[in-house]
Design a protein around this motif. Structure first.
Motif, PDB file in Angstrom:
ATOM      1  N   ASN A  27      22.110  55.404 105.019  1.00 48.10           N
ATOM      2  CA  ASN A  27      23.400  55.772 104.449  1.00 48.10           C
ATOM      3  C   ASN A  27      23.526  55.288 103.006  1.00 48.10           C
ATOM      4  OD1 ASN A  27      24.189  56.945 106.880  1.00 48.10           O
ATOM      5  ND2 ASN A  27      25.210  55.098 107.617  1.00 48.10           N
ATOM      6  N   GLU A  28      22.981  54.099 102.733  1.00 47.59           N
ATOM      7  CA  GLU A  28      23.019  53.543 101.384  1.00 47.59           C
ATOM      8  C   GLU A  28      22.172  54.378 100.426  1.00 47.59           C
ATOM      9  OE1 GLU A  28      23.470  50.928  98.031  1.00 47.59           O
ATOM     10  OE2 GLU A  28      24.694  51.485  99.750  1.00 47.59           O
ATOM     11  N   ILE A  71      20.248  48.712 111.200  1.00 47.62           N
ATOM     12  CA  ILE A  71      20.027  48.462 109.775  1.00 47.62           C
ATOM     13  C   ILE A  71      19.284  49.629 109.135  1.00 47.62           C
ATOM     14  CG2 ILE A  71      18.772  47.018 108.118  1.00 47.62           C
ATOM     15  CD1 ILE A  71      21.426  45.823 109.051  1.00 47.62           C
ATOM     16  N   ARG A  72      18.387  50.257 109.866  1.00 45.79           N
ATOM     17  CA  ARG A  72      17.695  51.443 109.342  1.00 45.79           C
ATOM     18  C   ARG A  72      18.705  52.535 109.011  1.00 45.79           C
ATOM     19  NH1 ARG A  72      16.386  56.327 110.558  1.00 45.79           N
ATOM     20  NH2 ARG A  72      17.349  56.225 112.626  1.00 45.79           N
ATOM     21  N   ILE A  73      19.664  52.741 109.915  1.00 44.28           N
ATOM     22  CA  ILE A  73      20.699  53.759 109.687  1.00 44.28           C
ATOM     23  C   ILE A  73      21.581  53.357 108.505  1.00 44.28           C
ATOM     24  CG2 ILE A  73      22.707  54.904 110.679  1.00 44.28           C
ATOM     25  CD1 ILE A  73      21.368  54.554 113.441  1.00 44.28           C
ATOM     26  N   ALA A  74      21.942  52.072 108.424  1.00 46.61           N
ATOM     27  CA  ALA A  74      22.773  51.586 107.318  1.00 46.61           C
ATOM     28  C   ALA A  74      22.078  51.795 105.983  1.00 46.61           C
ATOM     29  CB  ALA A  74      23.112  50.110 107.520  1.00 46.61           C
ATOM     30  N   LEU A 133      25.815  52.354  96.927  1.00 47.80           N
ATOM     31  CA  LEU A 133      26.954  51.534  96.522  1.00 47.80           C
ATOM     32  C   LEU A 133      26.511  50.154  96.044  1.00 47.80           C
ATOM     33  CD1 LEU A 133      29.566  52.287  99.368  1.00 47.80           C
ATOM     34  CD2 LEU A 133      29.599  53.135  97.011  1.00 47.80           C
ATOM     35  N   GLY A 134      25.197  49.905  96.102  1.00 49.62           N
ATOM     36  CA  GLY A 134      24.698  48.598  95.713  1.00 49.62           C
ATOM     37  C   GLY A 134      24.785  47.573  96.823  1.00 49.62           C
ATOM     38  N   LEU A 135      24.690  48.053  98.075  1.00 50.96           N
ATOM     39  CA  LEU A 135      24.779  47.152  99.226  1.00 50.96           C
ATOM     40  C   LEU A 135      23.413  46.570  99.567  1.00 50.96           C
ATOM     41  CD1 LEU A 135      27.054  49.405 101.450  1.00 50.96           C
ATOM     42  CD2 LEU A 135      27.764  47.481 100.034  1.00 50.96           C
ATOM     43  N   GLU A 136      23.445  45.414 100.202  1.00 45.27           N
ATOM     44  CA  GLU A 136      22.224  44.699 100.606  1.00 45.27           C
ATOM     45  C   GLU A 136      22.273  44.502 102.112  1.00 45.27           C
ATOM     46  OE1 GLU A 136      20.594  40.125  99.984  1.00 45.27           O
ATOM     47  OE2 GLU A 136      21.878  41.031  98.440  1.00 45.27           O
TER      48      GLU A 136
END
Length: 245
Positions: A80-81, A74-77, A86-89
């Motif tokens: 990337n965000e 999740i840290r990597i995700a 992109l407005g990801l959660e």
């Protein structure tokens, strides 16, 4: 499961370029089974570094939420965000005990159910997934193939090797696979039969469970040829399932 992915970390960053994990095979199959995500809300479980989470948003999904048990993934995700918003959660959670994140049109999970530690654990996962779907929603997952054969073709040219896979695996048996990325790594999971998957999914409330073998995209066939892919098509390590609420 969280510990192994916390340790793998950045080694997974280029595993989507492996032939077996590329858009030519895995990605093509997932989106064919899933259908259009445009205008739909998507909960992406076992999201890892957000490979598909980002693609769902890029393909027109509205709200997209990623969940993974590994804090490192999740840290990597999130990294990337931040680099390309992109407005990801994203959330860190075990799917089996996941808090309510809302109701979604689609729930996806690329490599999740084979990490269940027992049939009861798988059932808790499936109940949690079912609870996050709107009425009439669909759950699409890509999971280890219960019909994979130790006697069948298993070439490293596709980027993955099953390690010491038994000829007649039993439910709950420990399985390992090596991913041949730039920095190779091994993942560990459990074997579960078709019947164990279907019992858990039906007990959780799903119906019309459909198994789909992977297919190669026209682009993949054009680039490598049918002969290159045939061994994998004959004995794939993973398959897709679509389940309706």
């Amino acid at each position: 499961m969280s510990a192994q992915y916390d340790q793998i970390g950045d080694k997974t960053e280029n595993w989507d370029v492996l032939p077996v994990r590329s858009g030519y095979m895995e990605g093509h199959t997932i989106f064919k089974v899933l259908g259009s995500v445009k205008g739909k809300s998507v909960l992406d479980l076992a999201c890892g570094d957000g490979l598909y989470t980002r693609q769902f948003k890029e393909r027109g999904a509205t709200r997209v939420v990623g969940v993974d048990i590994s804090e490192e993934m999740i840290r990597i995700a999130q990294q990337n965000e931040e680099a390309q918003p992109l407005g990801l959660e994203y959330h860190v959670s075990d799917v089996a005990s996941m808090p309510s994140l809302g109701s979604f049109d689609l729930v996806t999970a690329v490599y999740l159910l084979h990490y269940a530690s027992s049939p009861e654990h798988m059932l808790r996962m499936c109940r949690s997934i079912h609870a996050h779907l709107k009425p009439g929603g669909s759950f699409v997952t890509y999971a280890f193939n219960p019909d994979f054969s130790a006697k069948g073709p298993n070439s490293t040219r596709y980027g993955i090797t099953m390690l010491a896979f038994p000829e007649a695996p039993r439910d709950g048996q420990a399985i390992s696979a090596e991913l041949h990325t730039k920095n190779p790594f091994t993942i560990h999971f459990s074997y579960w039969s078709r019947s164990t998957h279907e019992q858990a999914l039906r007990a959780a409330g799903f119906h019309t469970i459909t198994w789909q073998r992977p297919e190669c995209s026209p682009e993949g066939l054009a680039k490598y040829g049918q002969a290159f892919w045939q061994d994998y098509i004959d004995n794939p390590h993973a398959v897709a399932l679509r389940c309706e609420k």
